[in-house]
Design a protein around this motif. Sequence first.
Motif, PDB file in Angstrom:
ATOM      1  N   UNK A  42      14.968  42.140  30.183  1.00  0.00           N
ATOM      2  CA  UNK A  42      16.369  41.920  29.800  1.00  0.00           C
ATOM      3  C   UNK A  42      16.679  40.365  29.562  1.00  0.00           C
ATOM      4  N   UNK A  43      15.896  39.552  30.500  1.00  0.00           N
ATOM      5  CA  UNK A  43      16.211  38.058  30.251  1.00  0.00           C
ATOM      6  C   UNK A  43      15.553  37.704  28.850  1.00  0.00           C
ATOM      7  N   UNK A  44      14.455  38.183  28.610  1.00  0.00           N
ATOM      8  CA  UNK A  44      13.807  37.780  27.147  1.00  0.00           C
ATOM      9  C   UNK A  44      14.759  38.446  26.118  1.00  0.00           C
ATOM     10  N   UNK A  45      15.247  39.612  26.383  1.00  0.00           N
ATOM     11  CA  UNK A  45      16.014  40.200  24.812  1.00  0.00           C
ATOM     12  C   UNK A  45      17.320  39.869  24.666  1.00  0.00           C
ATOM     13  N   UNK A  46      18.194  39.869  26.105  1.00  0.00           N
ATOM     14  CA  UNK A  46      19.503  39.554  25.911  1.00  0.00           C
ATOM     15  C   UNK A  46      19.980  38.649  26.803  1.00  0.00           C
ATOM     16  N   UNK A  64      21.709  51.884  38.737  1.00  0.00           N
ATOM     17  CA  UNK A  64      22.528  52.851  39.815  1.00  0.00           C
ATOM     18  C   UNK A  64      23.439  53.454  38.932  1.00  0.00           C
ATOM     19  N   UNK A  65      24.282  52.744  38.069  1.00  0.00           N
ATOM     20  CA  UNK A  65      25.637  53.166  37.471  1.00  0.00           C
ATOM     21  C   UNK A  65      25.145  53.647  36.264  1.00  0.00           C
ATOM     22  N   UNK A  66      23.846  53.951  35.767  1.00  0.00           N
ATOM     23  CA  UNK A  66      23.391  54.818  34.713  1.00  0.00           C
ATOM     24  C   UNK A  66      23.528  54.061  33.267  1.00  0.00           C
ATOM     25  N   UNK A  67      23.961  52.698  33.526  1.00  0.00           N
ATOM     26  CA  UNK A  67      23.853  51.802  32.077  1.00  0.00           C
ATOM     27  C   UNK A  67      22.694  52.093  31.196  1.00  0.00           C
ATOM     28  N   UNK A  68      21.544  52.185  31.742  1.00  0.00           N
ATOM     29  CA  UNK A  68      20.249  52.693  31.171  1.00  0.00           C
ATOM     30  C   UNK A  68      19.587  53.659  32.031  1.00  0.00           C
ATOM     31  N   UNK A  69      19.041  54.856  31.259  1.00  0.00           N
ATOM     32  CA  UNK A  69      18.457  55.643  32.000  1.00  0.00           C
ATOM     33  C   UNK A  69      17.298  54.873  32.912  1.00  0.00           C
ATOM     34  N   UNK A  70      17.209  55.783  33.909  1.00  0.00           N
ATOM     35  CA  UNK A  70      16.125  55.462  35.207  1.00  0.00           C
ATOM     36  C   UNK A  70      15.853  56.592  35.818  1.00  0.00           C
ATOM     37  N   UNK A  71      14.677  56.632  36.639  1.00  0.00           N
ATOM     38  CA  UNK A  71      14.448  57.911  37.665  1.00  0.00           C
ATOM     39  C   UNK A  71      14.372  57.020  38.936  1.00  0.00           C
ATOM     40  N   UNK A  72      15.225  57.777  39.804  1.00  0.00           N
ATOM     41  CA  UNK A  72      15.259  57.267  41.044  1.00  0.00           C
ATOM     42  C   UNK A  72      14.628  57.977  42.224  1.00  0.00           C
ATOM     43  N   UNK A  73      13.572  57.529  42.860  1.00  0.00           N
ATOM     44  CA  UNK A  73      12.759  58.164  44.055  1.00  0.00           C
ATOM     45  C   UNK A  73      13.233  57.377  45.194  1.00  0.00           C
ATOM     46  N   UNK A 113      10.036  52.738  26.897  1.00  0.00           N
ATOM     47  CA  UNK A 113      10.640  53.206  25.328  1.00  0.00           C
ATOM     48  C   UNK A 113      12.145  53.391  25.492  1.00  0.00           C
ATOM     49  N   UNK A 114      12.338  54.032  26.564  1.00  0.00           N
ATOM     50  CA  UNK A 114      14.040  54.290  26.329  1.00  0.00           C
ATOM     51  C   UNK A 114      14.644  52.944  26.628  1.00  0.00           C
ATOM     52  N   UNK A 115      14.199  52.040  27.573  1.00  0.00           N
ATOM     53  CA  UNK A 115      14.785  50.912  27.748  1.00  0.00           C
ATOM     54  C   UNK A 115      14.957  50.057  26.435  1.00  0.00           C
ATOM     55  N   UNK A 116      13.710  50.003  25.840  1.00  0.00           N
ATOM     56  CA  UNK A 116      13.934  49.296  24.405  1.00  0.00           C
ATOM     57  C   UNK A 116      14.871  49.877  23.417  1.00  0.00           C
ATOM     58  N   UNK A 117      15.023  51.016  23.433  1.00  0.00           N
ATOM     59  CA  UNK A 117      16.017  51.755  22.609  1.00  0.00           C
ATOM     60  C   UNK A 117      17.397  51.358  23.124  1.00  0.00           C
ATOM     61  N   UNK A 118      17.730  51.267  24.210  1.00  0.00           N
ATOM     62  CA  UNK A 118      18.999  50.846  24.824  1.00  0.00           C
ATOM     63  C   UNK A 118      19.249  49.606  24.418  1.00  0.00           C
ATOM     64  N   UNK A 149      20.283  49.448  20.585  1.00  0.00           N
ATOM     65  CA  UNK A 149      21.466  49.934  20.409  1.00  0.00           C
ATOM     66  C   UNK A 149      22.466  49.221  21.158  1.00  0.00           C
ATOM     67  N   UNK A 150      22.312  48.051  21.555  1.00  0.00           N
ATOM     68  CA  UNK A 150      23.127  47.333  22.354  1.00  0.00           C
ATOM     69  C   UNK A 150      23.912  48.120  23.485  1.00  0.00           C
TER      70      UNK A 150
END
Length: 131
Positions: free
Chosen positions: A77-81, A94-103, A112-117, A120-121
Amino acid sequence: MMTPVYCTIEQLSALFKVDYSSLLGMLHQDAKNHPQVKKFNRYVLSEVVNLHKTTPEPMQIDLDTPFLTLYEVRDLLAEKIGPMVYSTVLRKAAKGEFPALKFGDTYRVPLPILIRCIQEQRISYRSRGHK
């Protein structure tokens, strides 16, 4: 409908970059509470993903999907935004601003999903610059 992918704990541990023994306990509990998670003495990848995802949107994950830790997400994120502190990235996950899995208290983010987010800004960013 996709053919289910059946995984061992070793495969899931390597995929999600989560400690084997920690994952073992979580998956055992998952299988106890959600029988559809475990079939043929293996874990159904899509069911594990559905139980641990932080957002309602569907996630297509396979055994080749690269996952990032939140520190790796912070660096990307530092590199991209723009630069973000770890606690901000944790809050966004934690807020779901980008999809993640929580263990447990550990988050893993499919690259790939983070790159898409990012493209898509969908991830908010506020600069701390003074004017």
